[in-house]
Design a protein around this motif. Structure first.
Motif, PDB file in Angstrom:
ATOM      1  N   GLU A 128      11.305  41.048  50.906  1.00  0.00           N
ATOM      2  CA  GLU A 128      11.813  41.355  52.245  1.00  0.00           C
ATOM      3  C   GLU A 128      12.190  40.068  52.975  1.00  0.00           C
ATOM      4  O   GLU A 128      13.248  39.990  53.603  1.00  0.00           O
ATOM      5  CB  GLU A 128      10.749  42.109  53.065  1.00  0.00           C
ATOM      6  CG  GLU A 128      10.462  43.506  52.593  1.00  0.00           C
ATOM      7  CD  GLU A 128       9.311  44.158  53.328  1.00  0.00           C
ATOM      8  OE1 GLU A 128       9.312  45.388  53.412  1.00  0.00           O
ATOM      9  OE2 GLU A 128       8.403  43.437  53.805  1.00  0.00           O
ATOM     10  N   VAL A 154      22.322  49.429  47.760  1.00  0.00           N
ATOM     11  CA  VAL A 154      21.463  50.439  48.392  1.00  0.00           C
ATOM     12  C   VAL A 154      20.038  49.905  48.516  1.00  0.00           C
ATOM     13  O   VAL A 154      19.401  50.066  49.563  1.00  0.00           O
ATOM     14  CB  VAL A 154      21.492  51.753  47.577  1.00  0.00           C
ATOM     15  CG1 VAL A 154      20.459  52.733  48.078  1.00  0.00           C
ATOM     16  CG2 VAL A 154      22.879  52.368  47.614  1.00  0.00           C
ATOM     17  N   HIS A 155      19.545  49.238  47.465  1.00  0.00           N
ATOM     18  CA  HIS A 155      18.194  48.672  47.509  1.00  0.00           C
ATOM     19  C   HIS A 155      18.117  47.563  48.563  1.00  0.00           C
ATOM     20  O   HIS A 155      17.126  47.457  49.291  1.00  0.00           O
ATOM     21  CB  HIS A 155      17.810  48.142  46.133  1.00  0.00           C
ATOM     22  CG  HIS A 155      16.340  47.866  46.000  1.00  0.00           C
ATOM     23  ND1 HIS A 155      15.692  47.851  44.813  1.00  0.00           N
ATOM     24  CD2 HIS A 155      15.383  47.596  46.921  1.00  0.00           C
ATOM     25  CE1 HIS A 155      14.411  47.565  44.997  1.00  0.00           C
ATOM     26  NE2 HIS A 155      14.210  47.418  46.277  1.00  0.00           N
ATOM     27  N   SER A 157      19.920  47.388  51.262  1.00  0.00           N
ATOM     28  CA  SER A 157      19.952  48.066  52.556  1.00  0.00           C
ATOM     29  C   SER A 157      18.575  48.613  52.925  1.00  0.00           C
ATOM     30  O   SER A 157      18.099  48.435  54.045  1.00  0.00           O
ATOM     31  CB  SER A 157      20.979  49.205  52.515  1.00  0.00           C
ATOM     32  OG  SER A 157      20.974  49.910  53.726  1.00  0.00           O
ATOM     33  N   ARG A 158      17.929  49.271  51.973  1.00  0.00           N
ATOM     34  CA  ARG A 158      16.585  49.823  52.227  1.00  0.00           C
ATOM     35  C   ARG A 158      15.567  48.730  52.494  1.00  0.00           C
ATOM     36  O   ARG A 158      14.722  48.847  53.378  1.00  0.00           O
ATOM     37  CB  ARG A 158      16.146  50.673  51.039  1.00  0.00           C
ATOM     38  CG  ARG A 158      16.884  51.970  50.932  1.00  0.00           C
ATOM     39  CD  ARG A 158      16.401  52.771  49.750  1.00  0.00           C
ATOM     40  NE  ARG A 158      17.239  53.953  49.592  1.00  0.00           N
ATOM     41  CZ  ARG A 158      17.464  54.554  48.452  1.00  0.00           C
ATOM     42  NH1 ARG A 158      16.910  54.100  47.342  1.00  0.00           N
ATOM     43  NH2 ARG A 158      18.227  55.617  48.397  1.00  0.00           N
ATOM     44  N   THR A 159      15.629  47.661  51.711  1.00  0.00           N
ATOM     45  CA  THR A 159      14.697  46.555  51.890  1.00  0.00           C
ATOM     46  C   THR A 159      14.888  45.906  53.252  1.00  0.00           C
ATOM     47  O   THR A 159      13.914  45.607  53.957  1.00  0.00           O
ATOM     48  CB  THR A 159      14.880  45.510  50.767  1.00  0.00           C
ATOM     49  OG1 THR A 159      14.683  46.151  49.508  1.00  0.00           O
ATOM     50  CG2 THR A 159      13.910  44.352  50.914  1.00  0.00           C
ATOM     51  N   ARG A 161      16.207  47.282  55.956  1.00  0.00           N
ATOM     52  CA  ARG A 161      15.760  48.212  56.996  1.00  0.00           C
ATOM     53  C   ARG A 161      14.235  48.208  57.107  1.00  0.00           C
ATOM     54  O   ARG A 161      13.679  48.140  58.194  1.00  0.00           O
ATOM     55  CB  ARG A 161      16.267  49.619  56.710  1.00  0.00           C
ATOM     56  CG  ARG A 161      15.793  50.637  57.736  1.00  0.00           C
ATOM     57  CD  ARG A 161      16.596  51.926  57.635  1.00  0.00           C
ATOM     58  NE  ARG A 161      16.108  52.955  58.488  1.00  0.00           N
ATOM     59  CZ  ARG A 161      16.224  53.004  59.801  1.00  0.00           C
ATOM     60  NH1 ARG A 161      16.851  52.032  60.418  1.00  0.00           N
ATOM     61  NH2 ARG A 161      15.740  54.006  60.495  1.00  0.00           N
ATOM     62  N   GLN A 162      13.557  48.260  55.971  1.00  0.00           N
ATOM     63  CA  GLN A 162      12.100  48.246  55.960  1.00  0.00           C
ATOM     64  C   GLN A 162      11.570  46.949  56.575  1.00  0.00           C
ATOM     65  O   GLN A 162      10.634  46.964  57.376  1.00  0.00           O
ATOM     66  CB  GLN A 162      11.592  48.403  54.528  1.00  0.00           C
ATOM     67  CG  GLN A 162      10.082  48.424  54.411  1.00  0.00           C
ATOM     68  CD  GLN A 162       9.630  48.588  52.968  1.00  0.00           C
ATOM     69  OE1 GLN A 162      10.441  48.616  52.044  1.00  0.00           O
ATOM     70  NE2 GLN A 162       8.344  48.690  52.765  1.00  0.00           N
TER      71      GLN A 162
END
Length: 178
Positions: A128, A154-155, A157-159, A161-162
């Motif tokens: 992160e 996509v990964h 983006s998710r990382t 955001r998290q």
């Protein structure tokens, strides 16, 4: 389709755009949302084929709503900046991951902000922290980060955001938060 038929189809479906824009009213001015929705309508008109077997309104509705959602998503900040800091004008420049602060015009306030952000960054997972550094420290796009790290977009983006949600939670609940 002739230019006249295209224009008539667009004009005939503007009430649909207004109705869909009203669903999102409150987040932004209704007129602005109608303009964005009209772009979605025009794109739908250009892509529509009567051979699809659905009415134009049924075809256009997801395109219009999607265009509005996309606009709102692009305009929203991943982490909301408190009004007090917006009013003052945030003076924090690039924060290094180790929390070392650069010389500042308001050393006490900026040092406090930098220490809080640096501490929150250090508590992130290494992946992160890397994604946040590449996105905001090096100003890379998610696609560029994906290419550099070997992750999918996509990964990434998710990382991201998290990580931003964790940073936000840390900074809001931290006793040293701004």
């Amino acid at each position: 389709m002739t230019a006249q038929a295209r224009r008539e189809l667009i004009e005939r479906h503007l009430p649909l755009v207004r109705a869909l824009a009203r669903r999102f009213a409150g987040r932004e001015e209704l007129d602005d949302l109608v303009q964005v929705g009209a772009i979605g309508l025009i794109k739908a008109v250009d892509r529509y084929d009567a051979g699809y077997g659905v009415s134009f309104a049924a075809f256009a509705t997801p395109a219009i709503a999607g265009e509005i959602r996309h606009h709102l998503r692009d305009r929203s900040a991943p982490v909301r900046v408190p009004r007090r800091l917006q009013a003052e004008g945030v003076r924090v420049t690039a924060v290094e991951l180790d929390g070392v602060a650069e010389p500042a015009a308001d050393p006490v306030g900026e040092a406090h902000e930098r220490l809080a952000i640096g501490a929150a960054l250090r508590r992130l997972h290494p992946r992160e922290r890397q994604v946040v550094q590449l996105r905001f420290g090096e100003d890379l796009s998610q696609a560029q980060i994906a290419a550099r790290t070997g992750l999918s977009q996509v990964h990434v983006s998710r990382t991201l955001r998290q990580a931003l949600l964790r940073l936000h939670a840390e900074l809001v609940t931290s006793p040293t938060s701004v």
